[in-house]
Scaffold this active site. Structure first.
Site, mmCIF file in Angstrom:
data_model
loop_
_atom_site.group_PDB
_atom_site.id
_atom_site.type_symbol
_atom_site.label_atom_id
_atom_site.label_comp_id
_atom_site.label_asym_id
_atom_site.label_seq_id
_atom_site.Cartn_x
_atom_site.Cartn_y
_atom_site.Cartn_z
ATOM 1 N N LYS A 232 0.911 -1.304 -0.121
ATOM 2 C CA LYS A 232 -0.030 0.181 -0.032
ATOM 3 C C LYS A 232 0.978 1.468 -0.027
ATOM 4 O O LYS A 232 1.910 1.115 0.424
ATOM 5 C CB LYS A 232 -0.685 0.021 1.229
ATOM 6 C CG LYS A 232 -1.978 1.002 1.216
ATOM 7 C CD LYS A 232 -2.758 0.504 2.565
ATOM 8 C CE LYS A 232 -3.555 1.779 3.126
ATOM 9 N NZ LYS A 232 -4.539 2.217 1.977
ATOM 10 N N GLY B 293 6.160 2.429 3.334
ATOM 11 C CA GLY B 293 7.704 2.200 3.426
ATOM 12 C C GLY B 293 8.279 1.419 2.596
ATOM 13 O O GLY B 293 9.503 0.767 2.955
ATOM 14 N N LYS B 294 7.763 1.162 1.640
ATOM 15 C CA LYS B 294 8.296 0.403 0.611
ATOM 16 C C LYS B 294 9.850 0.773 -0.182
ATOM 17 O O LYS B 294 10.727 -0.046 -0.167
ATOM 18 C CB LYS B 294 7.375 0.337 -0.976
ATOM 19 C CG LYS B 294 6.058 -0.298 -0.740
ATOM 20 C CD LYS B 294 5.282 -0.163 -1.781
ATOM 21 C CE LYS B 294 4.719 1.148 -2.280
ATOM 22 N NZ LYS B 294 4.101 1.912 -1.539
ATOM 23 N N ASP C 285 8.041 3.083 -9.584
ATOM 24 C CA ASP C 285 7.012 4.066 -9.182
ATOM 25 C C ASP C 285 7.078 5.461 -9.775
ATOM 26 O O ASP C 285 8.024 6.033 -9.640
ATOM 27 C CB ASP C 285 7.009 4.007 -7.739
ATOM 28 C CG ASP C 285 5.781 5.004 -7.154
ATOM 29 O OD1 ASP C 285 5.023 5.457 -8.008
ATOM 30 O OD2 ASP C 285 5.747 4.932 -5.828
ATOM 31 N N ASN D 276 6.169 -3.061 8.972
ATOM 32 C CA ASN D 276 6.857 -1.750 9.250
ATOM 33 C C ASN D 276 6.404 -0.789 10.251
ATOM 34 O O ASN D 276 4.995 -0.991 10.342
ATOM 35 C CB ASN D 276 7.166 -1.061 7.740
ATOM 36 C CG ASN D 276 8.254 0.186 8.006
ATOM 37 O OD1 ASN D 276 9.146 -0.031 8.845
ATOM 38 N ND2 ASN D 276 7.996 1.084 7.182
HETATM 39 N N1 ATP Z 1 10.106 2.256 9.993
HETATM 40 C C1 ATP Z 1 10.043 3.472 9.769
HETATM 41 N N2 ATP Z 1 10.308 4.480 10.804
HETATM 42 C C2 ATP Z 1 10.097 5.846 10.694
HETATM 43 N N3 ATP Z 1 9.829 6.397 9.392
HETATM 44 C C3 ATP Z 1 9.771 5.460 8.364
HETATM 45 C C4 ATP Z 1 9.687 4.146 8.664
HETATM 46 N N4 ATP Z 1 9.485 3.445 7.458
HETATM 47 C C5 ATP Z 1 9.211 4.673 6.614
HETATM 48 N N5 ATP Z 1 9.389 5.620 7.307
HETATM 49 C C6 ATP Z 1 8.947 7.021 6.730
HETATM 50 O O1 ATP Z 1 7.579 7.009 5.957
HETATM 51 C C7 ATP Z 1 7.909 7.686 4.992
HETATM 52 C C8 ATP Z 1 7.136 7.044 3.698
HETATM 53 O O2 ATP Z 1 8.170 6.151 3.546
HETATM 54 P P1 ATP Z 1 8.374 5.237 1.997
HETATM 55 O O3 ATP Z 1 8.839 6.483 1.122
HETATM 56 O O4 ATP Z 1 9.583 4.523 2.336
HETATM 57 O O5 ATP Z 1 7.082 4.542 1.655
HETATM 58 P P2 ATP Z 1 6.496 4.375 0.207
HETATM 59 O O6 ATP Z 1 5.626 3.015 0.783
HETATM 60 O O7 ATP Z 1 7.516 4.119 -0.611
HETATM 61 O O8 ATP Z 1 5.569 5.429 -0.043
HETATM 62 P P3 ATP Z 1 5.108 5.643 -1.719
HETATM 63 O O9 ATP Z 1 3.980 4.660 -1.593
HETATM 64 O O10 ATP Z 1 4.496 7.074 -1.469
HETATM 65 O O11 ATP Z 1 6.271 5.546 -2.477
HETATM 66 C C9 ATP Z 1 8.989 8.480 4.513
HETATM 67 O O12 ATP Z 1 9.470 9.606 5.274
HETATM 68 C C10 ATP Z 1 9.957 7.281 5.354
HETATM 69 O O13 ATP Z 1 11.191 7.869 6.090
#
Ligand code: ATP
Length: 418
Positions: free
Chosen positions: A103, A107-108, A132, A355
């Site tokens: 989703k 945090g992907k 992405d 996560n």
């Molecule tokens: N374990 C964690 N602890 C603290 N912050 C986190 C953690 N995992 C992710 N984040 C933070 O959450 C935010 C979103 O993370 P990330 O970009 O990795 O998600 P994503 O799933 O790739 O988002 P998108 O779907 O928008 O591409 C970022 O600011 C990241 O630093």
């Protein structure tokens, strides 16, 4: 003072028991007894022994006879205790692909980037690719990775390169691959010939739609085919681990089914081309237009790459889809649907990362205590979910700082990928 492993290595010339260091990794000492012989001149005492993985050892005993000292190592650990998840992921030099998806916002990117750093720090030349269209790899690595080219990431021990696919560029490439006859689109060309009527009659092929407004998800399929194109070139042979940071679930599911769709669509174009080839060859002498012979070849190559993508997604030997989620009911529900869809598409999936789990604390505030209970409910939901309960759960804590840059990714990676 020599350690057990260095003692073993230095005694590897012993004819009775040649040993490799790897035999003494925690991975190797699984429910068995090893006897290791040393020359009588080697003195063994407890101070010369350092055990790589203490929980895996039941007993160590040194036996003497006139000719040899012998060290008996009894090990009783179960494979589950001794072979870590990461050991399995990092082992072998044959190329492996890891696709991380889930989703939006769970945090992907952070997990994909931290896995790439971890692979590189464990000796694997690694490529991390974002498919992405809303890239955040640059933000994650705190480095400009835009431009659709491979960019070296500074910091890890082995080479680590990152690539953010430029969707517009890829789309253009598809358009040009779909064009025929001197750079004009099929419809323009036919219009120019006064044969627009024929295109209308062939309207059921939805040709204009395909060329002008590619269907949703096409960007991603093209992006992946572009990655494959990169990988076909010898200069990319060096990468033994390739990590994909994929788009949120809906896009990714479309991506997984798109190779079939594209294969069929390109098939339609090729069929059309066959139908009009006799007409164009009849009139090209009149109009003096030279037909480019490689147009169909280009389409055929694009189609072949689609087939490769499809095969790559399903190859259990080389590919693994890792689902990333957070402990909320909504994210877990979506992860369950994603897992079911992956299964339906025969995409290998073994691991689930949860996560942003609240770290343990002895003094929760009211907010944290409610949040923690909420997270526990979501974890229970995962354990009871028919799709997710069979996956290996890997937990990642919510950290108190934004994860940006290689040192932070290394820190996170060491926690998640164990
Ligand atoms: N374990 C964690 N602890 C603290 N912050 C986190 C953690 N995992 C992710 N984040 C933070 O959450 C935010 C979103 O993370 P990330 O970009 O990795 O998600 P994503 O799933 O790739 O988002 P998108 O779907 O928008 O591409 C970022 O600011 C990241 O630093």
């Amino acid at each position: 003072m020599a350690t057990l492993s260095s003692s073993l290595l230095s005694s590897s010339s012993s004819s009775s028991s040649p040993l490799r260091k790897s035999q003494f990794s925690s991975k190797a000492l699984v429910s068995r007894i090893d006897y290791i012989s040393f020359s009588p001149r080697t003195t063994l005492s407890s101070s010369t022994i350092s055990v790589v993985s203490p929980p895996a050892i039941l007993s160590l005993s040194v036996k003497h006879n006139r000719h040899r000292n012998s060290l008996q190592v009894k090990s009783v650990a179960s494979p589950a205790e001794t072979v870590s998840e990461f050991d399995e992921m990092v082992s072998g030099t044959k190329r492996k692909y890891y696709m991380l998806g889930g989703k939006g916002g769970v945090g992907k990117t952070s997990c994909a980037a931290s896995l790439a750093v971890r692979f590189a720090n464990n000796g694997h030349p690694t490529l991390v690719v974002s498919t992405d269209p809303a890239h955040s790899l640059s933000d994650s690595f705190a480095q400009d990775l835009t431009g659709g080219m491979l960019v070296p990431v500074e910091g890890p021990e082995a080479p680590l390169f990152a690539l953010e696919i430029n969707p517009e560029k890829a789309r253009e490439e598809f358009r040009s691959a779909s064009q025929m006859n001197g750079g004009t689109g099929v419809k323009d060309f036919m219009d120019g010939m006064g044969l627009g009527m024929l295109v209308e009659q062939l309207g059921e092929l939805k040709l204009g739609e395909l060329l002008d407004t590619p269907p949703p998800g096409l960007d991603e399929a093209i992006a992946i085919s572009k990655v494959i194109q990169f990988l076909e070139s010898p200069e990319y042979n060096m990468f033994t681990r390739i990590v994909f940071d994929t788009a949120p679930t809906g896009h990714t599911l479309r991506l997984l089914s798109l190779p079939d769709f594209l294969d069929a669509s390109i098939g339609k174009i090729l069929k059309l081309r066959q139908k009009i080839s006799s007409a164009t060859s009849a009139i090209k002498s009149v109009f003096g237009k030279e037909e480019k012979p490689d147009a169909a070849d280009k389409l055929e190559r694009l189609r072949e790459r689609m087939v490769k993508v499809r095969e790559l997604f399903r190859d259990t030997e080389s590919t693994e889809f890792v689902i990333v989620t957070i402990p909320t009911v909504m994210a877990v529900s979506e992860s369950s649907r994603l897992s079911a869809s992956l299964k339906k598409e025969s995409v290998p999936v073994k691991r689930l990362i949860v996560n942003q789990l609240l770290p343990p604390s002895s003094s929760d505030c009211k907010f944290c205590s409610i949040k923690r209970k909420d997270q526990m409910r979501a974890l229970d939901m995962i354990r009871e979910d028919s799709e997710l309960s069979s996956l290996t759960l890997m937990e990642a804590p919510l950290v108190d700082m934004e994860i940006r840059g290689v040192p932070a990714l290394r820190f996170l990676g060491d926690i998640i990928w164990k």
